[in-house]
Motif scaffolding. Structure first.
Motif, PDB file in Angstrom:
ATOM      1  N   VAL A  12       9.969   2.613  -6.807  1.00  0.00           N
ATOM      2  CA  VAL A  12      10.597   2.796  -5.489  1.00  0.00           C
ATOM      3  C   VAL A  12       9.678   2.259  -4.402  1.00  0.00           C
ATOM      4  CG1 VAL A  12      11.310   4.538  -3.783  1.00  0.00           C
ATOM      5  CG2 VAL A  12      12.025   4.759  -6.177  1.00  0.00           C
ATOM      6  N   GLU A  13       8.395   2.575  -4.509  1.00  0.00           N
ATOM      7  CA  GLU A  13       7.408   2.128  -3.509  1.00  0.00           C
ATOM      8  C   GLU A  13       7.350   0.601  -3.489  1.00  0.00           C
ATOM      9  OE1 GLU A  13       6.053   4.479  -1.565  1.00  0.00           O
ATOM     10  OE2 GLU A  13       5.413   2.733  -0.359  1.00  0.00           O
ATOM     11  N   PHE A  14       7.358   0.002  -4.678  1.00  0.00           N
ATOM     12  CA  PHE A  14       7.286  -1.461  -4.793  1.00  0.00           C
ATOM     13  C   PHE A  14       8.497  -2.096  -4.106  1.00  0.00           C
ATOM     14  CE2 PHE A  14       6.063  -5.470  -6.536  1.00  0.00           C
ATOM     15  CZ  PHE A  14       7.233  -6.109  -6.942  1.00  0.00           C
ATOM     16  N   CYS A  15       9.676  -1.556  -4.380  1.00  0.00           N
ATOM     17  CA  CYS A  15      10.891  -2.136  -3.775  1.00  0.00           C
ATOM     18  C   CYS A  15      10.867  -1.980  -2.264  1.00  0.00           C
ATOM     19  CB  CYS A  15      12.142  -1.469  -4.353  1.00  0.00           C
ATOM     20  SG  CYS A  15      12.455  -1.926  -6.061  1.00  0.00           S
ATOM     21  N   LYS A  16      10.378  -0.828  -1.799  1.00  0.00           N
ATOM     22  CA  LYS A  16      10.321  -0.602  -0.343  1.00  0.00           C
ATOM     23  C   LYS A  16       9.355  -1.586   0.291  1.00  0.00           C
ATOM     24  CE  LYS A  16       9.504   3.026   3.076  1.00  0.00           C
ATOM     25  NZ  LYS A  16       8.621   2.195   3.908  1.00  0.00           N
ATOM     26  N   GLN A  17       8.171  -1.731  -0.306  1.00  0.00           N
ATOM     27  CA  GLN A  17       7.150  -2.633   0.256  1.00  0.00           C
ATOM     28  C   GLN A  17       7.614  -4.092   0.242  1.00  0.00           C
ATOM     29  OE1 GLN A  17       4.720  -1.442   1.874  1.00  0.00           O
ATOM     30  NE2 GLN A  17       5.218   0.644   1.188  1.00  0.00           N
ATOM     31  N   GLU A  18       8.293  -4.470  -0.862  1.00  0.00           N
ATOM     32  CA  GLU A  18       8.687  -5.889  -1.010  1.00  0.00           C
ATOM     33  C   GLU A  18      10.062  -6.167  -0.413  1.00  0.00           C
ATOM     34  OE1 GLU A  18       5.125  -6.944  -2.894  1.00  0.00           O
ATOM     35  OE2 GLU A  18       6.776  -8.186  -2.102  1.00  0.00           O
ATOM     36  N   GLY A  19      10.731  -5.105   0.098  1.00  0.00           N
ATOM     37  CA  GLY A  19      12.063  -5.332   0.691  1.00  0.00           C
ATOM     38  C   GLY A  19      13.087  -5.765  -0.343  1.00  0.00           C
TER      39      GLY A  19
END
Ligand SMILES: Cc1ncc(COP(=O)(O)O)c(CN[C@@H]2CONC2=O)c1O
Length: 500
Positions: free
Chosen positions: A263-270
């Motif tokens: 989830v964090e990765f998707c949020k950071q990478e948009g």
């Protein structure tokens, strides 16, 4: 006519006496040619031909029946539907019997009550009418309530799109996300080939991230980052990340902290997070529990403005296995009203999904509760099916791990085992001579010798140079010993034949 500029189309390229066929492999949409779906690929065509042969010439083959272990289709292999679900469906489809006195003796009181409830949510009580393009609002209310009860976080019925199974929902999202081959979708390898097929059909690029077989098909964030950078260096704009949890074909159930990192990765990478959760009810190991990505993201304090998340559910899996009823939904969160409007527009082109599937999706997300008349029988059916699936998974996993050169991770969930086979060089060479991938060669030899149908690992993609096959855990328990003995005997003779 000679002055008329004729568009050079196939129909005019040949003489008028024998116009070329309107559609040939040279003139069909090349994206269709590129698309592949191994679950119903070559191996199944051969199996069906052998089945016909068995029918027309009994005793002509070294086995007396085909054992289909290629597709997650439980009821085709003898699994029974859930009584309560079918009672409600039957009553909704023929409301005239609801008022008859005989009905009281044939159907449980709570299925009659539920049918009335559902019919009251359908305009005109007409299950034969088109519904709202997102699905019947009352059923979406029920599903949203079921999601809230499962996760402990709010769900909005207006975020739910009822679909004819999860497959069309995945296609819809690919249609919205992919503009050209410059748009990439991060997909797990091995993957369920709906994703590679849909990306190909929509002209996008599959950006692979490799699950780590050595750590039980673990998903490493470092691998996501590496593949993302690699795609960017090739001018590909990665738009979404697909996660299949529990995994198909790999059967792993993600750990909670791994989900948080995703989830964090998707949020950071948009990135849009596409969470395929159709096996959420198929968990077989006590140490793992299903957590939806909706619950994980909300528990991290991330809401509508922080992450775009699409969660897919289906009536085809779980303990219900209602594949043929074509029911499911996608819960779409974290998009602007303008985008939601576009998603609605695309959904409206197909008018609506089938009503039986919609009703089933609401039943799956809101089954009988403690105290309901059907609760005991419903629970017995559900627990019976899930505990049998767990036993079958364990039996097949142990049998596979006893084979020379075969290693098989535990099926923590879903409906499949995905063993790795280390093949002798002689077998690799024989496969090359037969112009087949080594695992496809092995699967075809297995089928020809035993009647057991499994899908080659190449159909799901895999680390280059490794070979696997996918076997379902679905044949009824009384068939499992036959599968184990046929597979074991075949494997021994195959390895003898091709020993280096
Ligand atoms: C991970 C995953 N997502 C979506 C689907 C599509 O399901 P619907 O029936 O809801 O469209 C499947 C079906 N499983 C396929 C079908 O059988 N074997 C498989 O691997 C699946 O395994």
């Amino acid at each position: 006519l000679s002055n008329t500029s004729v568009v050079d189309s196939p129909s005019t390229s040949s003489s008028s006496s024998s116009p070329m066929a309107p559609l040939t492999v040279d003139t069909i949409n090349p994206k269709v040619l590129e698309c592949e779906y191994a679950v119903r690929g070559e191996i199944v065509t051969i199996a069906q031909r052998l089945q016909d042969e068995l029918k027309s010439k009994p005793g002509s083959l070294p086995f007396d029946e085909i054992l289909y272990c290629n597709i997650g289709n439980p009821q085709s292999l003898g699994q029974q539907p859930i009584t309560f679900f079918r009672e409600v469906l039957a009553l909704c489809d023929h409301p005239a019997i609801l008022d008859k006195s005989e009905t009281q003796g044939l159907f449980s009181a709570d299925s009659i009550e539920r049918a009335w409830q559902i019919l009251d949510q359908i305009p005109g009580r007409a299950t034969g009418a088109y519904s709202h393009s997102q699905g019947i609002k009352g059923l979406r209310d029920t599903i949203a309530a079921g999601i809230e009860a499962r996760d402990g976080f709010a769900a909005d019925p207006n975020d739910i799109f009822l679909t004819d199974g999860a497959s069309p929902a995945v296609h819809m999202m690919m249609q919205l996300l992919i503009r050209s081959e410059k748009d990439g979708i991060l997909c797990p390898i091995p993957q369920y080939p709906l994703y590679s097929a849909s990306i190909a059909l929509h002209g996008g690029s599959l950006v692979p991230y490799y699950l780590d077989e050595a750590t039980g098909w673990g998903l490493e964030i470092s691998e996501l980052k590496k593949q993302m950078e690699d795609a960017k260096s090739k001018g590909i704009s990665v738009r979404a990340l697909v996660v299949i949890n529990p995994g198909n074909p790999t059967g792993q159930v993600l750990a909670e902290d791994n989900q948080k990192a995703i989830v964090e990765f998707c949020k950071q990478e948009g990135l849009v997070l596409l969470a395929d959760e159709v096996y959420q009810e198929n968990i077989y190991v006590p140490e793992k529990k299903f957590h939806s990505f909706k619950k994980i993201s909300r528990s991290m304090g991330y809401g509508e403005k922080d992450i775009s998340l699409v969660s897919f559910q289906s009536v085809s899996k779980g303990y219900y296995g209602e594949c043929g009823k074509r029911g499911g939904y996608m819960e779409v969160t974290g998009f602007s009203p303008e985008i939601m409007e576009q998603i609605y527009k695309v959904a409206s082109v197909n008018l609506c999904s089938n009503i039986s599937g919609q009703i089933l999706a609401s039943l799956v997300m809101s089954p009988p509760k403690v105290g309901d008349e059907s609760y005991e029988s419903y629970s017995a059916e559900k627990d019976g099916i899930l505990s049998s699936l767990a036993r079958r998974a364990k039996t097949l996993e142990d049998a596979l791990n006893n084979l020379e050169g075969v290693t098989c991770n535990k099926a923590e969930g879903a409906m499949y085992l995905f063993p790795r086979i280390v093949l002798p060089q002689k077998a690799i060479k024989a496969a090359e001579a037969a112009k087949k991938a080594p695992d496809a060669f092995y699967c075809q030899r297995l089928l020809n010798a035993t009647g057991v149908v499994v899908v080659p690992g190449s159909g799901f993609r895999q680390v280059p140079g490794t070979w696997h096959f996918r076997c379902t855990i679905l044949p009824q328990e009384d068939k499992i010993p036959a599968i184990v003995s046929r597979l074991t005997e075949f494997h021994k003779s195959f390895m003898e034949e091709f020993r280096d």
